[in-house]
Design a protein around this motif. Structure first.
Motif, short mmCIF file in Angstrom:
data_model
loop_
_atom_site.label_atom_id
_atom_site.label_comp_id
_atom_site.label_asym_id
_atom_site.label_seq_id
_atom_site.Cartn_x
_atom_site.Cartn_y
_atom_site.Cartn_z
N TYR A 26 -42.38 -19.71 -32.17
CA TYR A 26 -43.46 -20.69 -32.01
C TYR A 26 -42.90 -22.11 -31.97
N ASP A 27 -41.90 -22.37 -32.79
CA ASP A 27 -41.32 -23.72 -32.90
C ASP A 27 -40.24 -24.02 -31.85
N ASP A 28 -39.85 -23.04 -31.05
CA ASP A 28 -38.84 -23.26 -30.03
C ASP A 28 -39.32 -24.35 -29.07
N PRO A 29 -38.51 -25.39 -28.86
CA PRO A 29 -38.95 -26.54 -28.04
C PRO A 29 -39.38 -26.18 -26.62
N GLU A 30 -38.65 -25.30 -25.96
CA GLU A 30 -39.03 -24.93 -24.59
C GLU A 30 -40.33 -24.11 -24.58
N HIS A 31 -40.47 -23.24 -25.57
CA HIS A 31 -41.71 -22.47 -25.68
C HIS A 31 -42.90 -23.40 -25.95
N ARG A 32 -42.70 -24.38 -26.80
CA ARG A 32 -43.77 -25.35 -27.10
C ARG A 32 -44.15 -26.13 -25.84
N ALA A 33 -43.16 -26.49 -25.02
CA ALA A 33 -43.45 -27.21 -23.78
C ALA A 33 -44.29 -26.35 -22.84
N VAL A 34 -43.95 -25.06 -22.75
CA VAL A 34 -44.73 -24.16 -21.90
C VAL A 34 -46.13 -23.96 -22.48
N GLU A 35 -46.23 -23.90 -23.80
CA GLU A 35 -47.56 -23.81 -24.42
C GLU A 35 -48.41 -25.03 -24.06
N ALA A 36 -47.81 -26.21 -24.09
CA ALA A 36 -48.54 -27.42 -23.74
C ALA A 36 -48.98 -27.38 -22.28
N LEU A 37 -48.09 -26.92 -21.40
CA LEU A 37 -48.43 -26.80 -19.99
C LEU A 37 -49.55 -25.79 -19.79
N GLY A 38 -49.45 -24.68 -20.49
CA GLY A 38 -50.50 -23.66 -20.39
C GLY A 38 -51.84 -24.19 -20.84
N HIS A 39 -51.84 -24.88 -21.95
CA HIS A 39 -53.08 -25.44 -22.50
C HIS A 39 -53.66 -26.48 -21.55
N ARG A 40 -52.80 -27.30 -20.99
CA ARG A 40 -53.23 -28.43 -20.16
C ARG A 40 -53.59 -28.03 -18.73
N GLU A 41 -52.80 -27.12 -18.13
CA GLU A 41 -52.94 -26.88 -16.69
C GLU A 41 -53.10 -25.43 -16.26
N ILE A 42 -52.40 -24.50 -16.89
CA ILE A 42 -52.28 -23.15 -16.35
C ILE A 42 -53.46 -22.25 -16.70
N LEU A 43 -53.97 -22.37 -17.92
CA LEU A 43 -54.92 -21.38 -18.42
C LEU A 43 -56.36 -21.91 -18.45
N ASP A 44 -57.28 -21.06 -17.96
CA ASP A 44 -58.70 -21.36 -18.12
C ASP A 44 -59.12 -21.12 -19.56
N ASP A 45 -58.54 -20.10 -20.17
CA ASP A 45 -58.88 -19.75 -21.55
C ASP A 45 -57.76 -18.87 -22.11
N TYR A 46 -57.67 -18.82 -23.41
CA TYR A 46 -56.72 -17.90 -24.05
C TYR A 46 -57.13 -17.62 -25.48
N THR A 47 -56.65 -16.52 -25.99
CA THR A 47 -56.80 -16.14 -27.39
C THR A 47 -55.45 -15.64 -27.86
N ILE A 48 -55.04 -16.06 -29.05
CA ILE A 48 -53.80 -15.56 -29.65
C ILE A 48 -54.16 -14.92 -30.98
N GLU A 49 -53.72 -13.70 -31.16
CA GLU A 49 -53.97 -12.96 -32.40
C GLU A 49 -52.62 -12.57 -32.98
N ILE A 50 -52.42 -12.83 -34.27
CA ILE A 50 -51.18 -12.49 -34.97
C ILE A 50 -51.48 -11.36 -35.94
N LEU A 51 -50.70 -10.30 -35.83
CA LEU A 51 -50.93 -9.10 -36.64
C LEU A 51 -49.66 -8.74 -37.40
N GLU A 52 -49.84 -8.17 -38.57
CA GLU A 52 -48.71 -7.58 -39.29
C GLU A 52 -48.80 -6.07 -39.09
N LEU A 53 -47.77 -5.51 -38.49
CA LEU A 53 -47.74 -4.08 -38.21
C LEU A 53 -47.48 -3.33 -39.50
N THR A 54 -48.37 -2.43 -39.84
CA THR A 54 -48.22 -1.68 -41.08
C THR A 54 -47.77 -0.25 -40.87
N ARG A 55 -47.89 0.24 -39.63
CA ARG A 55 -47.48 1.61 -39.37
C ARG A 55 -47.20 1.76 -37.89
#
Length: 124
Positions: A65-94
């Motif tokens: 998440y904190d990787d600078p290039e990934h953050r730049a792409v996230e900003a681009l996605g939020h600003r220009e690429i994506l109409d909408d998005y959802t991110i869900e974080i899960l802990e795998l238990t099995r």
């Protein structure tokens, strides 16, 4: 293990080779991250895409998440690429496969399965 589910709706003008190149670059970068396990991408019939990323620990996921290039792409996605998005974080238990599963079908399970198949075949 921690899993990130990214559901995204890409704008029509970004459904092109440039977007694919950005995705390939992010995949390449994620693969080089410590603790990265796997990434799967699927197109969903409703026009969204689903990316599923696996990391060994929450700290490894945070580093991505904190990787600078990934953050730049996230900003681009939020600003220009994506109409909408959802991110869900899960802990795998099995997690298990057919080979490692402890499932044992009972006689009742098998009869119900046979009835289900017979009913589906009768409708066809």
């Amino acid at each position: 293990m921690f899993v990130a589910l990214f559901w995204g709706k890409v704008k029509p003008e970004w459904q092109n080779d440039e977007y694919a190149a950005i995705g390939a670059r992010m995949f390449e970068r994620a693969c080089a991250m410590p603790g990265f396990v796997a990434l799967h991408k699927l197109d969903v019939p409703d026009g969204r895409e689903l990316a599923i990323a696996y990391f060994e620990t929450e700290e490894h996921m945070r580093a991505w998440y904190d990787d600078p290039e990934h953050r730049a792409v996230e900003a681009l996605g939020h600003r220009e690429i994506l109409d909408d998005y959802t991110i869900e974080i899960l802990e795998l238990t099995r997690s298990y496969t057919k080979a490692t599963s402890t499932f044992e079908a009972t006689e009742e399970d098998c009869c119900a399965a046979d009835e289900l198949v017979a009913g589906l075949r009768a409708k066809a």
